[in-house]
Write a protein that holds these residues in place. Structure first.
Motif, PDB file in Angstrom:
ATOM      1  N   ASP A 131      16.066 -13.774  12.630  1.00 46.91           N
ATOM      2  CA  ASP A 131      17.261 -14.712  12.260  1.00 46.91           C
ATOM      3  C   ASP A 131      17.059 -14.871  11.029  1.00 46.91           C
ATOM      4  OD1 ASP A 131      18.872 -16.766  13.149  1.00 46.91           O
ATOM      5  OD2 ASP A 131      17.368 -18.366  13.191  1.00 46.91           O
ATOM      6  N   ASP A 132      17.240 -13.799  10.085  1.00 40.95           N
ATOM      7  CA  ASP A 132      17.483 -13.749   8.858  1.00 40.95           C
ATOM      8  C   ASP A 132      16.593 -14.429   7.856  1.00 40.95           C
ATOM      9  OD1 ASP A 132      19.836 -12.064   9.066  1.00 40.95           O
ATOM     10  OD2 ASP A 132      21.117 -13.879   9.330  1.00 40.95           O
ATOM     11  N   GLN A 133      15.260 -14.501   8.314  1.00 46.12           N
ATOM     12  CA  GLN A 133      14.076 -15.314   7.913  1.00 46.12           C
ATOM     13  C   GLN A 133      12.844 -14.104   7.904  1.00 46.12           C
ATOM     14  OE1 GLN A 133      14.535 -18.156   6.085  1.00 46.12           O
ATOM     15  NE2 GLN A 133      16.525 -18.221   6.670  1.00 46.12           N
ATOM     16  N   PRO A 134      12.220 -14.319   6.581  1.00 44.94           N
ATOM     17  CA  PRO A 134      10.837 -13.514   6.824  1.00 44.94           C
ATOM     18  C   PRO A 134       9.839 -14.268   7.569  1.00 44.94           C
ATOM     19  CG  PRO A 134      11.211 -14.426   4.691  1.00 44.94           C
ATOM     20  CD  PRO A 134      12.279 -14.836   5.417  1.00 44.94           C
ATOM     21  N   PHE A 135       9.125 -13.351   8.497  1.00 45.79           N
ATOM     22  CA  PHE A 135       7.878 -14.056   9.053  1.00 45.79           C
ATOM     23  C   PHE A 135       6.956 -13.173   9.318  1.00 45.79           C
ATOM     24  CE2 PHE A 135      11.843 -16.233  10.973  1.00 45.79           C
ATOM     25  CZ  PHE A 135      11.421 -17.570  11.006  1.00 45.79           C
ATOM     26  N   ARG A 136       5.792 -13.481   9.636  1.00 50.83           N
ATOM     27  CA  ARG A 136       4.657 -12.748  10.006  1.00 50.83           C
ATOM     28  C   ARG A 136       4.346 -12.612  11.557  1.00 50.83           C
ATOM     29  NH1 ARG A 136      -0.830 -15.261   8.421  1.00 50.83           N
ATOM     30  NH2 ARG A 136       0.363 -17.001   9.245  1.00 50.83           N
ATOM     31  N   MET A 137       4.529 -11.284  12.097  1.00 52.31           N
ATOM     32  CA  MET A 137       4.163 -11.006  13.483  1.00 52.31           C
ATOM     33  C   MET A 137       2.783 -10.682  13.633  1.00 52.31           C
ATOM     34  SD  MET A 137       5.319  -8.263  16.211  1.00 52.31           S
ATOM     35  CE  MET A 137       4.500  -7.079  15.368  1.00 52.31           C
ATOM     36  N   GLU A 138       1.733 -11.681  14.119  1.00 50.90           N
ATOM     37  CA  GLU A 138       0.274 -11.408  14.329  1.00 50.90           C
ATOM     38  C   GLU A 138       0.054 -10.776  15.679  1.00 50.90           C
ATOM     39  OE1 GLU A 138      -1.273 -15.328  13.359  1.00 50.90           O
ATOM     40  OE2 GLU A 138      -1.094 -15.039  11.335  1.00 50.90           O
TER      41      GLU A 138
END
Length: 154
Positions: free
Chosen positions: A143-150
């Motif tokens: 969604d055009d945002q940086p995230f961490r996938m854990e």
């Protein structure tokens, strides 16, 4: 000259130090084996499972243009699918006794679970409760945002 009233000070010191060193060596070699079953870590198999699940998810959820940018529809589908008790294990070819948890979080360590996956939390699998676990973290865009996938496997 030595004082005849002092006795065998050198011999007593050598004997005392020898007993102390032997006792220290015994404690340092024996105590870890007593606590070993209680401090068991994560196995290589669990670490490999976490890496594999992470690699497969990034490959399946990413867009054709960028390998780290998740497709919105595929991501929402993954996180809103009712996986049941063993659905994730079947999806990734793991044993039924293996637990898998996949979560999207903000970049900060104290950020909570993302809640924009079709109005649901972006987390699937059993709840992680501070067990000994193999974890793989990938930085992704959704969604055009940086995230961490854990990805956690235990």
């Amino acid at each position: 000259m030595t004082d005849p009233d002092r006795g065998q000070t050198t011999h007593d010191f050598a004997l005392g130090i020898s007993v102390f060193i032997l006792a220290s060596v015994f404690v340092l070699t024996f105590v870890p084996s007593v606590t070993a079953p209680y401090t068991e870590g994560v196995s290589e198999v669990e670490q490999e499972h976490a890496r594999t699940v992470s690699r497969v998810l990034v490959g399946n959820l990413s867009t054709a243009e960028s390998p780290t940018t998740f497709d919105d529809d595929r991501t929402v589908d993954f996180f809103t699918t009712g996986w049941g008790e063993t659905g994730l294990q079947e999806r990734f070819g793991l044993r039924d006794s293996t637990n898998v948890n996949v979560t999207l979080r903000g970049l900060e360590e104290d950020d909570g679970v993302l809640t924009s996956c079709g109005g649901e939390r972006c987390a699937v699998g059993p709840v992680y409760r501070d067990q000994s676990v193999a974890t793989t973290v990938r930085l992704v865009r959704y969604d055009d945002q940086p995230f961490r996938m854990e990805v956690r496997v235990w």
